[in-house]
Design an enzyme around this catalytic site. Structure first.
Site, PDB file in Angstrom:
ATOM      1  N   CYS A 239       0.821  -1.211   0.000  1.00  0.00           N
ATOM      2  CA  CYS A 239       0.000   0.000   0.000  1.00  0.00           C
ATOM      3  C   CYS A 239       0.853   1.259   0.000  1.00  0.00           C
ATOM      4  O   CYS A 239       0.319   2.362  -0.030  1.00  0.00           O
ATOM      5  CB  CYS A 239      -0.920   0.002   1.221  1.00  0.00           C
ATOM      6  SG  CYS A 239      -0.034   0.152   2.792  1.00  0.00           S
ATOM      7  N   GLY A 240       2.161   1.092   0.063  1.00  0.00           N
ATOM      8  CA  GLY A 240       3.053   2.247   0.064  1.00  0.00           C
ATOM      9  C   GLY A 240       3.739   2.480   1.394  1.00  0.00           C
ATOM     10  O   GLY A 240       4.819   3.076   1.449  1.00  0.00           O
TER      11      GLY A 240
END
Length: 244
Positions: A239-240
């Site tokens: 998701c980063g």
């Protein structure tokens, strides 16, 4: 293993940082999860924080770290699109484990984001990455800064995906030490820990979910699917928060 100088390590190129931590990581691989947490608390600088998405196996790292360091700030980046079951799970674990929960959100509400950008998660990899930057990365960066974090614990495991297969116990990310105490645990070890301590999987585990994030980018597992294919339409795994 001796104490590490975060400022000195941050001045090094990424490759040199990895090499500088190699000997320490070799020693950390020999310790159990509790030993890794204890070592980090003794040898890495505070403030200390723990991040959690309150996903399928979240109770493990939350319990493990919190029992060694009670009242450690637990960072949740809330997108506003989590499953209702996740929000109830957050409340349940926060109460059961007496968590010092710190919730961070994007500066723009979910509705405002949709009005400005449309449904970013339907706009391919670039849209998903922008969505994650707004709702995950920026709030996490803000959390680390506001909490003066220098050491960040997280519950990632190598078995979860190819992108995590080679992660070390200790690294530097976003300018702080990042410690992954259960990085080498398999699903059986997770299950045994949950059973031993009277903890539960996320409620959607029983409905066929192997990984849980936002409602619009999470799928149930189906035969033939890899775990990472249940998130972000199989376009990406992370998701980063744990990239970079």
């Amino acid at each position: 293993m001796s104490k590490l100088d975060l400022n000195a390590l941050n001045e090094l190129p990424k490759v040199d940082r990895i090499l500088a931590l190699a000997e320490t990581n070799a020693q950390l691989e020999k310790l159990d999860a509790e030993g890794r947490v204890a070592w980090a608390l003794d040898n890495l600088p505070g403030e200390y924080v723990l991040s959690s998405s309150f996903g399928i196996q979240a109770a493990v790292s939350l319990h493990l770290v919190n029992q060694i360091r009670p009242d450690i700030p637990v960072i949740l980046t809330d997108t506003g699109y989590l499953f209702p079951e996740t929000y109830r799970f957050i409340d349940e674990l926060t109460d059961k484990l007496k968590l010092n929960l710190k919730v961070y959100r994007a500066t723009e509400s979910a509705a405002w984001q949709e009005a400005r950008y449309g449904k970013l998660w339907e706009q391919g990899v670039e849209g998903i990455e922008k969505y994650n930057d707004i709702n995950k990365v920026e709030p996490m960066n803000r959390a680390l800064k506001e909490l003066n974090a220098q050491t960040w614990f997280a519950g990632l495991r190598r078995e979860q995906s190819g992108s995590r297969a080679n992660l070390p116990v200790l690294a530097i990310q976003r300018g702080v030490f990042k410690v992954l105490p259960i990085i080498d645990w398999d699903n059986r070890t997770i299950y045994q820990y949950l059973q031993k301590h009277g903890l539960k999987y996320h409620p959607l585990w029983d409905e066929g979910y192997l990984s849980v994030g936002d409602t619009h980018t999470t799928r149930k597992w189906e035969p033939g699917m890899a775990e990472e294919e249940t998130r972000f339409f199989g376009l990406k795994r992370e998701c980063g928060l744990h990239e970079g």
